[in-house]
Scaffold this active site. Structure first.
Site: not given
Ligand code: NAD
Length: 437
Positions: A11, A150, A205, A254, A258, A261, A264
């Protein structure tokens, strides 16, 4: 505008890069020094289609930079996005340690008014907690906004550049105005920016993800019942999808949902309910059905091999939790592979992008192929776990020639029953008749 993004995962990195693409100056901050070093060298630490061109262009233009230091990273920013992990805690609730930890640090670092935006998926009431955590040490005014994301992995750039809607939870008028200015270029086609209170934004969300997970799970149950009564889920899917109240999307059955998102977020919403003495019965069912669905093909595979999988070579196509990503978090493929290994089967897997990530977890417990055909050599069966485009139209003759036996268990319903029949395969898929030879 000057922007900081804390956390550069799926994100954060997409958010930062896309804001830079709209002419903003973005500093991406991450605690992972290795990741930051990579990005400074122009390398993207994740696989996400279309991101590479934007990433390179904005670094070159000086609009996108990287640091591990929170203080320097946020120094000039008017808006600070928190795109930090919110993984499930032991009790299923969203773990807010990352968000609240950074919020506490931010308090003592603020030297002027900044808008702090929570982009992570967080339970209702988190904006208040973030506010309080910053306020503990803050000596200047600030505003906290909830702006859930999103985007879908695999389509993250286009989703971010052309969002169906932008949701902004803000009670501070100036902050709301700043957010509108930031997002205006992304909604020029007329898609809405919805302004609301923080709690409604936070719940929007979770409600969206829980609804989609429920829709998939509902269809999986219909598929399972199709098998019981001899109906074809593909026909049922098309039959109901053309009803505009239902819609065609998210009806594909399917081996379960998984990813980072849905699992959890459904769990966290359920736990949030419990914390407020509300029992989300529907989410209980969704979680249970999905858990079973992930390994629903296992008894069939066992049955096919008369209960003895010892030494059988099973080829696996697809490891990522869905196509067009290297993300393997909660991937059904991993559940199936672990279950297969427990029976004594040998697994030879191929995925176009996710093998590197799987190697970190499974190491040499399984073999990895260099392409989809390489893993088929002498395979007793093929199991399909992810619907990558390259698996959709394979050379069936080559497959049969390579395999020890022409047997396919398809967890994503990629092929027509008729074509598998004509090509002489035993074929078992989800919610459809078994193709026998
Ligand atoms: P991710 O694990 O890919 O990335 C998180 C990043 O934060 C990592 O690079 C990590 O090193 C960094 N981090 C951790 N602690 C830190 C700190 N103290 N300071 C700076 N950086 C730090 O996570 P993501 O998939 O990008 O998800 C982030 C959020 O967005 C979550 O809440 C997730 O639910 C939400 N989200 C994810 C998606 C998706 O498709 N992945 C879509 C919508 C929302």
């Amino acid at each position: 505008m000057n922007i900081a993004v804390v956390g550069t995962g799926y994100v954060g990195l997409v958010t930062g890069t896309c804001f830079a693409e709209m002419g903003n100056f973005v500093t991406c901050i991450d605690i992972d020094a290795g990741k930051v070093e990579k990005m400074k060298n122009g390398q993207i630490p994740i696989y996400e289609p279309e991101l590479d061109v934007l990433f390179a262009r904005n670094i070159k233009a000086g609009r996108l930079s990287f640091t591990t230091d929170l203080a320097t990273g946020i120094q000039d920013a008017e808006v600070v996005f928190l795109a930090l992990p919110t993984p499930p805690g032991e009790d299923g609730s969203a773990d807010l340690t990352y968000i609240l930890g950074v919020s506490k640090q931010l308090g003592s670092l603020l030297t002027d008014y900044k808008v702090i935006v929570d982009k992570s998926t967080v339970p209702v009431g988190t904006a208040e907690l973030v506010n309080a955590a910053i306020a503990e040490n803050a000596k200047v005014d600030f505003a906290v906004v909830s702006n859930p994301e999103f985007l879908r992995e695999g389509f993250a750039v286009s989703d971010f550049m052309k969002p169906d809607r932008v949701v902004i939870g803000a009670s501070d008028a100036l902050a709301a105005q700043t957010m509108e200015q930031l997002y205006k270029p992304f909604v020029r086609q007329g898609n809405p920016i919805y302004f609301m209170d923080e709690k409604s934004a936070e719940l929007t969300k979770y409600a969206a993800n829980a609804f989609l997970a429920t829709k998939i799970t509902f269809m999986n149950e219909i598929a399972n019942f199709c098998e019981v009564v001899g109906a074809d889920v593909d026909k049922v899917r098309i039959g109901i999808g053309s009803d505009s109240r239902i819609g065609k999307r998210f009806l594909f059955p399917g081996i379960g949902y998984g990813g980072s998102c849905f699992p959890k977020d459904v769990q966290a919403l359920h736990k949030s309910g419990q914390d407020h003495n509300y029992n989300f019965r529907i989410l209980d069912a969704v979680m249970q059905v999905n858990e079973d669905q992930k390994t629903i093909l296992l008894p069939r595979i066992k049955n096919f091999f008369r209960g003895d999988l010892q030494g059988k070579k099973i080829a696996v196509w697809g490891l990522a939790f869905k196509p067009d990503t290297d993300d393997i978090r909660e991937a059904p493929a991993l559940y199936m592979i672990r279950a297969l290994l427990a029976t004594g089967a040998e697994v030879h897997a191929y995925d176009p992008e996710a093998m590197q990530n799987v190697k970190i977890i499974l190491g040499d417990q399984i073999q990895y192929g260099q392409d989809e055909y390489a893993v088929l050599h002498n395979a007793d069966a093929l199991l399909i776990c992810t619907e990558w485009g390259i698996f959709r139209n394979p050379n069936f003759t080559a497959m049969k020639d390579l395999m020890a036996d022409a047997v396919v268990f398809d967890g994503r319903n990629l092929y027509e029953l008729q074509e598998m029949n004509q090509n002489g395969f035993y074929y078992s898929s989800i919610g459809r008749q078994e193709v026998l030879r």
